[in-house]
Design a protein around this motif. Sequence first.
Motif, PDB file in Angstrom:
ATOM      1  N   ASP A 162       0.858  -1.188   0.000  1.00 32.60           N
ATOM      2  CA  ASP A 162       0.000   0.000   0.000  1.00 32.60           C
ATOM      3  C   ASP A 162       0.896   1.240   0.000  1.00 32.60           C
ATOM      4  OD1 ASP A 162      -1.614   2.203   0.692  1.00 32.60           O
ATOM      5  OD2 ASP A 162      -2.989   0.940   1.836  1.00 32.60           O
ATOM      6  N   PRO A 163       0.858   2.049  -1.070  1.00 33.56           N
ATOM      7  CA  PRO A 163       1.754   3.213  -1.129  1.00 33.56           C
ATOM      8  C   PRO A 163       1.544   4.186   0.025  1.00 33.56           C
ATOM      9  CG  PRO A 163       0.099   3.307  -2.862  1.00 33.56           C
ATOM     10  CD  PRO A 163       0.007   1.937  -2.257  1.00 33.56           C
ATOM     11  N   ARG A 164       0.332   4.197   0.610  1.00 34.84           N
ATOM     12  CA  ARG A 164       0.100   5.098   1.747  1.00 34.84           C
ATOM     13  C   ARG A 164       0.905   4.659   2.955  1.00 34.84           C
ATOM     14  NH1 ARG A 164      -6.219   4.252   1.724  1.00 34.84           N
ATOM     15  NH2 ARG A 164      -5.345   2.152   1.445  1.00 34.84           N
ATOM     16  N   ARG A 165       0.974   3.342   3.186  1.00 33.18           N
ATOM     17  CA  ARG A 165       1.759   2.875   4.325  1.00 33.18           C
ATOM     18  C   ARG A 165       3.252   3.074   4.068  1.00 33.18           C
ATOM     19  NH1 ARG A 165       3.178  -2.895   6.954  1.00 33.18           N
ATOM     20  NH2 ARG A 165       3.884  -2.074   8.942  1.00 33.18           N
ATOM     21  N   THR A 167       4.632   5.370   2.297  1.00 36.20           N
ATOM     22  CA  THR A 167       4.892   6.796   2.505  1.00 36.20           C
ATOM     23  C   THR A 167       4.934   7.132   3.993  1.00 36.20           C
ATOM     24  OG1 THR A 167       3.866   7.404   0.402  1.00 36.20           O
ATOM     25  CG2 THR A 167       3.963   9.112   2.094  1.00 36.20           C
ATOM     26  N   ARG A 168       3.996   6.574   4.750  1.00 36.89           N
ATOM     27  CA  ARG A 168       3.936   6.857   6.185  1.00 36.89           C
ATOM     28  C   ARG A 168       5.179   6.353   6.906  1.00 36.89           C
ATOM     29  NH1 ARG A 168       3.317  10.290   9.943  1.00 36.89           N
ATOM     30  NH2 ARG A 168       2.450   9.508  11.906  1.00 36.89           N
ATOM     31  N   GLU A 171       7.965   8.729   6.245  1.00 32.05           N
ATOM     32  CA  GLU A 171       7.799   9.970   7.008  1.00 32.05           C
ATOM     33  C   GLU A 171       8.145   9.760   8.479  1.00 32.05           C
ATOM     34  OE1 GLU A 171       4.281  11.949   4.218  1.00 32.05           O
ATOM     35  OE2 GLU A 171       3.760  10.843   6.044  1.00 32.05           O
TER      36      GLU A 171
END
Length: 250
Positions: A162-165, A167-168, A171
């Motif tokens: 999942d690209p959101r995870r 990215t998170r 960060e």
Amino acid sequence: MSTAAASPLFDRVLAGAGPGSRLLDVGCGAGRLLADAAAAGLAVTGVDTEPRALAAAERAAPGADLRVADAHELPFADDAFDLVTLVQVLEHLPNPVLALRGAGRVCAPSGAVRATVWGTPDECDAAVIGAALAPLTGAAPAPPQNNPGPDRSGVGAPPLTDPRRLTRLAELAGLVVREVAVVRVPVVHPDPDDLVAGVLASGPGRHAARHAGPAAVRAALLEALDPFAHGAGYRLTDTVRVLDAGPPAR
């Protein structure tokens, strides 16, 4: 020997790094990325926890600085490299945030940290291999992920695919995310023997062979991979996501 298209993936991972750039490949394995980078004139360093992998990397990239080291504890000074790569490594680590934080520490302020992860099973033809091996060990194959939830059971943290995870996590490691790119990577096996040998050399393949025997593994693979026949061999295409990030501001 199978060819996993160093071209689209390695070209994306090494983009912008010219002759003389200092590369650190974390979890370098047998050194395929190091070899490509060295041929392009980069000064290459690789770390891995497996001495046997580093021996293969030394043959692939003679003159590379190779060290046994853990991705969570990189033995290098701050700002030592212009590009730090983790190719298909994060999913194997107990603490990917710590590894990304370390990568950011040893990356020069103007440099880049690039980490890659697989796409979802539905985006990767190679998922068929895992599904073929699963019955041989009594394990259930992974279900389709047309609309994956937080994880396959619908609860918990999203997968690294999942690209959101992804990215998170970057960060949380203090990195400045520039992009999560998608790269389609063709893998060509010239004949059935090459396909089977590659699978039997992997952890899941060895596990299946211990349970059911190499002949059963071969039969299961050739049946499952028949739709991917290409000439005398097989051609599969997988999706890889590439995190492109900058180090923390210092």
